[in-house]
Design a protein around this motif. Sequence first.
Motif, PDB file in Angstrom:
ATOM      1  N   SER A   1       0.845  -1.189   0.000  1.00  0.00           N
ATOM      2  CA  SER A   1       0.000   0.000   0.000  1.00  0.00           C
ATOM      3  C   SER A   1       0.883   1.242   0.000  1.00  0.00           C
ATOM      4  O   SER A   1       1.510   1.548   1.020  1.00  0.00           O
ATOM      5  CB  SER A   1      -0.930   0.005   1.219  1.00  0.00           C
ATOM      6  N   PRO A   2       0.990   1.949  -1.123  1.00  0.00           N
ATOM      7  CA  PRO A   2       0.324   1.671  -2.391  1.00  0.00           C
ATOM      8  C   PRO A   2       1.056   0.604  -3.181  1.00  0.00           C
ATOM      9  O   PRO A   2       2.224   0.320  -2.935  1.00  0.00           O
ATOM     10  CB  PRO A   2       0.390   3.023  -3.112  1.00  0.00           C
ATOM     11  N   ALA A   3       0.357   0.015  -4.145  1.00  0.00           N
ATOM     12  CA  ALA A   3       0.950  -1.011  -4.989  1.00  0.00           C
ATOM     13  C   ALA A   3       2.078  -0.401  -5.812  1.00  0.00           C
ATOM     14  O   ALA A   3       2.001   0.735  -6.261  1.00  0.00           O
ATOM     15  CB  ALA A   3      -0.114  -1.607  -5.923  1.00  0.00           C
ATOM     16  N   SER A   4       3.141  -1.175  -6.004  1.00  0.00           N
ATOM     17  CA  SER A   4       4.291  -0.664  -6.756  1.00  0.00           C
ATOM     18  C   SER A   4       4.230  -1.045  -8.225  1.00  0.00           C
ATOM     19  O   SER A   4       5.024  -0.547  -9.025  1.00  0.00           O
ATOM     20  CB  SER A   4       5.598  -1.179  -6.142  1.00  0.00           C
ATOM     21  N   ILE A   5       3.303  -1.945  -8.599  1.00  0.00           N
ATOM     22  CA  ILE A   5       3.180  -2.354  -9.995  1.00  0.00           C
ATOM     23  C   ILE A   5       1.820  -3.004 -10.201  1.00  0.00           C
ATOM     24  O   ILE A   5       1.235  -3.557  -9.259  1.00  0.00           O
ATOM     25  CB  ILE A   5       4.322  -3.333 -10.395  1.00  0.00           C
ATOM     26  N   PHE A   6       1.297  -2.913 -11.431  1.00  0.00           N
ATOM     27  CA  PHE A   6       0.026  -3.529 -11.792  1.00  0.00           C
ATOM     28  C   PHE A   6       0.255  -4.620 -12.833  1.00  0.00           C
ATOM     29  O   PHE A   6       1.291  -4.683 -13.488  1.00  0.00           O
ATOM     30  CB  PHE A   6      -0.949  -2.494 -12.378  1.00  0.00           C
ATOM     31  N   LEU A   7      -0.758  -5.460 -13.013  1.00  0.00           N
ATOM     32  CA  LEU A   7      -0.701  -6.446 -14.084  1.00  0.00           C
ATOM     33  C   LEU A   7      -0.766  -5.773 -15.442  1.00  0.00           C
ATOM     34  O   LEU A   7      -0.055  -6.144 -16.367  1.00  0.00           O
ATOM     35  CB  LEU A   7      -1.867  -7.434 -13.962  1.00  0.00           C
ATOM     36  N   GLY A   8      -1.651  -4.795 -15.577  1.00  0.00           N
ATOM     37  CA  GLY A   8      -1.921  -4.210 -16.880  1.00  0.00           C
ATOM     38  C   GLY A   8      -2.857  -5.091 -17.675  1.00  0.00           C
ATOM     39  O   GLY A   8      -3.040  -6.284 -17.378  1.00  0.00           O
ATOM     40  N   ASP A   9      -3.459  -4.520 -18.724  1.00  0.00           N
ATOM     41  CA  ASP A   9      -4.354  -5.318 -19.569  1.00  0.00           C
ATOM     42  C   ASP A   9      -3.604  -6.454 -20.249  1.00  0.00           C
ATOM     43  O   ASP A   9      -4.137  -7.546 -20.448  1.00  0.00           O
ATOM     44  CB  ASP A   9      -5.016  -4.419 -20.623  1.00  0.00           C
ATOM     45  N   GLY A  10      -2.340  -6.177 -20.618  1.00  0.00           N
ATOM     46  CA  GLY A  10      -1.551  -7.249 -21.215  1.00  0.00           C
ATOM     47  C   GLY A  10      -1.381  -8.419 -20.276  1.00  0.00           C
ATOM     48  O   GLY A  10      -1.424  -9.588 -20.691  1.00  0.00           O
ATOM     49  N   GLY A  11      -1.182  -8.117 -19.005  1.00  0.00           N
ATOM     50  CA  GLY A  11      -1.023  -9.174 -18.018  1.00  0.00           C
ATOM     51  C   GLY A  11      -2.275  -9.988 -17.831  1.00  0.00           C
ATOM     52  O   GLY A  11      -2.229 -11.239 -17.816  1.00  0.00           O
ATOM     53  N   THR A  12      -3.413  -9.335 -17.696  1.00  0.00           N
ATOM     54  CA  THR A  12      -4.657 -10.076 -17.475  1.00  0.00           C
ATOM     55  C   THR A  12      -5.050 -10.866 -18.721  1.00  0.00           C
ATOM     56  O   THR A  12      -5.587 -11.970 -18.609  1.00  0.00           O
ATOM     57  CB  THR A  12      -5.795  -9.120 -17.094  1.00  0.00           C
ATOM     58  N   MET A  13      -4.771 -10.323 -19.904  1.00  0.00           N
ATOM     59  CA  MET A  13      -5.090 -11.063 -21.136  1.00  0.00           C
ATOM     60  C   MET A  13      -4.231 -12.325 -21.264  1.00  0.00           C
ATOM     61  O   MET A  13      -4.750 -13.410 -21.579  1.00  0.00           O
ATOM     62  CB  MET A  13      -4.890 -10.160 -22.360  1.00  0.00           C
ATOM     63  N   SER A  14      -2.938 -12.181 -21.034  1.00  0.00           N
ATOM     64  CA  SER A  14      -2.053 -13.346 -21.191  1.00  0.00           C
ATOM     65  C   SER A  14      -2.310 -14.391 -20.115  1.00  0.00           C
ATOM     66  O   SER A  14      -2.362 -15.598 -20.399  1.00  0.00           O
ATOM     67  CB  SER A  14      -0.589 -12.899 -21.161  1.00  0.00           C
ATOM     68  N   ILE A  15      -2.491 -13.944 -18.867  1.00  0.00           N
ATOM     69  CA  ILE A  15      -2.784 -14.893 -17.782  1.00  0.00           C
ATOM     70  C   ILE A  15      -4.114 -15.585 -18.040  1.00  0.00           C
ATOM     71  O   ILE A  15      -4.251 -16.812 -17.858  1.00  0.00           O
ATOM     72  CB  ILE A  15      -2.792 -14.160 -16.426  1.00  0.00           C
ATOM     73  N   GLY A  16      -5.117 -14.819 -18.457  1.00  0.00           N
ATOM     74  CA  GLY A  16      -6.419 -15.411 -18.752  1.00  0.00           C
ATOM     75  C   GLY A  16      -6.344 -16.449 -19.852  1.00  0.00           C
ATOM     76  O   GLY A  16      -6.972 -17.523 -19.758  1.00  0.00           O
TER      77      GLY A  16
END
Length: 776
Positions: free
Chosen positions: A197-212
């Motif tokens: 808190s606060p987060a130092s990095i996000f997945l991003g749309d690329g991350g959620t698409m590839s993981i999904g």
Amino acid sequence: MGDEVRLPLVAIVSLTLTLFAVPQAVRLAHRLDLLDSPGGWKTHAGRTPYLGGAAIFAAFAPVSLLLSPDASRFLPLLAAALLCLVVGTVDDARGLSPSVRILTVSATAVALHATGLGWALFSSGAANLLVTIAWCLGVVNAINLLDLMDGAASSVAAVSAAGICVLAAILGDSADAVVAASLCGGCLGFLRYNLRSPASIFLGDGGTMSIGLVLAGTVMALPFKDGLGALALVPGVLLLGVPVFDMTFRVLSRLRMGVPLMHPGPDSIANWLSMQLSSTRLVATVLGLSQATLCAIAITASGAGDQAALVIAAGCSISGALLIGVLMMSGFGPQPAMDYAAQSANGPSLRRPRIFQLIARLNVGGATIQAITLARVLEPRYETTLLRGTEGAREGNMNQLADSLGVRPVLVPGLRRELGFGDLRALIAVTRAIRRERPVLLHTHTAKAGTIGRVAALLAGRRRPRIVVHTFHGHVLSGYFSRSKTFVFSLIERVLAKATTRLITVSAEVKRDLLSLGVGTPESIEVIRVGFDFSAFDVDESTQRRHRSQTRRELAIPEDALVVTTVGRVVPIKRIDRFLRIANLLSDIPGIRFLVVGDGEQRGELASSPAARQLGKRLVWAGFRDNVAPIYFASDLVALTSDNEGTPVSLIEAQAAGVPVVCTDVGGVRETVLENRTGRIVNPALEDDFADAIREILDDSSLGNRLGYEGKRHSRNAFSLHRMVTEVEDLYARLLSAELARPVGPGAEVGRSRDLPWRSGRSRDQTARAMIGQKK
């Protein structure tokens, strides 16, 4: 190496590599400016790297290829995931059409089907292709929607991957188990950085698409046994149950409310949990445990035969439908009074944010004008309820203004200017109103209402408004009370300022006063000057002359007399006694008249004072006036003799009427009057100088005309209603956007009220009056 050793090793290696890769991704993101800016429903305050998904991919993909017993089998899946990662990252950086993302996922699904990694449920290849495309689109979007909170998406993905790994190991598919285990380790490693808190990095749309896509592909690769056929979708869906449920709920809630499916909003299970729990870690834990339970059911269903699978499918469907129904009935979902006020420009708002405006009383004055005006002009964009107290016996009121603007104030019992037991009654009433109706924003005006309203907001607990704004229309922290009372009131304001989202002052001078008293900080105080509807002053010269003549006849003032007017409440701070003394210094001017417009607690005392008796018929007490424009047209000069002012309305109105002004140098006067251009500003202690300034203007008609002309231009430029409304709306929008993007829950600084629609069968005004228990 057996699976019992290989799979834990794969997960640990992938986790370790992710812990190393994420800091490198942070550095790279900063170097390439791949940073996500806050806005809409994004739960962060500053620009944050969004290459977390790339870091996970960089860790688990090599591990999958190196440690899998059949690495080549999953090369198409990893290549397709890499393509999704690139497209999603470009979408983060540049913004792509949703159709591009849909086409990308569809193309990767076709590629997986062509390489034998798609569903094989039916005898028809076309049917299997369609199911594969629909499955990949559904899973990728389900994970992406859960991306409202990246920690939630990562924890669910980690648990789902673990469940896939276990099931693949049971079914004897070591290659699939390795890919799932490596993805599990990568997602767990990412949580180390995202749940900060606060987060130092996000997945991003690329991350959620590839993981999904990897999750979708590994589920499809599972060699389900026992002749499940199409029922193999049952354990497959359960392995990704939480994101699938979340997506289903979003779709249904948006269809119910008519919200575009692709529109950002708060209707997420992660968001609902964050309202109930105290931290993002707890949200991630609850979702992870829920997904673990569903994975256990999925493993049971995979080996239970077709009849048992049908029973499990029916039970889970019924349970999910009941849970969605409960959430819908509770009011959770796309609540328009909160969600689409702080939306991005991508789509239209459906309903207006609900706002409470609270003022101690509708007495004659600038604060009342502003509160009534805001309640009226903001109504097309905000559902605004004006709560008001009761005026004193001789204060007068501005009910006529409210009626003329169609504003129906709601009376708060016990709320009045004087301190007393009525304050407790008012506090209880306002607290109940807030708890029952849950306004997203509370805007208080004047000191008493500011105290009652902000304390009530705190007492409302979890249902308190997400935004609390207080306007200082001047202040009572000097010149009004004894030293001891002033100290107490200053202390109260300092404490309340810490519980207020934003303080507004009507002038920079008032802001400087507050800061010198320790109230607020420079960042928490915003200056928004008052604004007025000047239509009553925009009349032709013949109409002005008619008003002048009629008003003078009504007040028994000769047509050729010089009239010096003061407008305001007859209370100590306004120093009408000073005005009377100055009037006596000017009493030698032939035919001069001094007009006092207003009433108040000092009227009787001052009317019988030696200064008033000495003026005799030259002093006229006009009392309160609903329509003040004719008063100004009947005046040759307007004087203000106060000891303290925020933004003096009488000076603005006088200038709007083209009348020169003379005033004491207090409060926000210098932001209202332009020295030597629209009037004269005098030290309040120098009454002789004040009289000389009035005499100079009355003796020189060309000077008076010039000051009046400049004053008319100045008032319209600086104090227009449009300008004020625009600035207030901009402030509301900024505060809503900032607050709605912050993490929610009991630990948040500002509570997250789940704004419910107005009760069915009752209008907003009826509901507001019912909650207060009073009629107008």
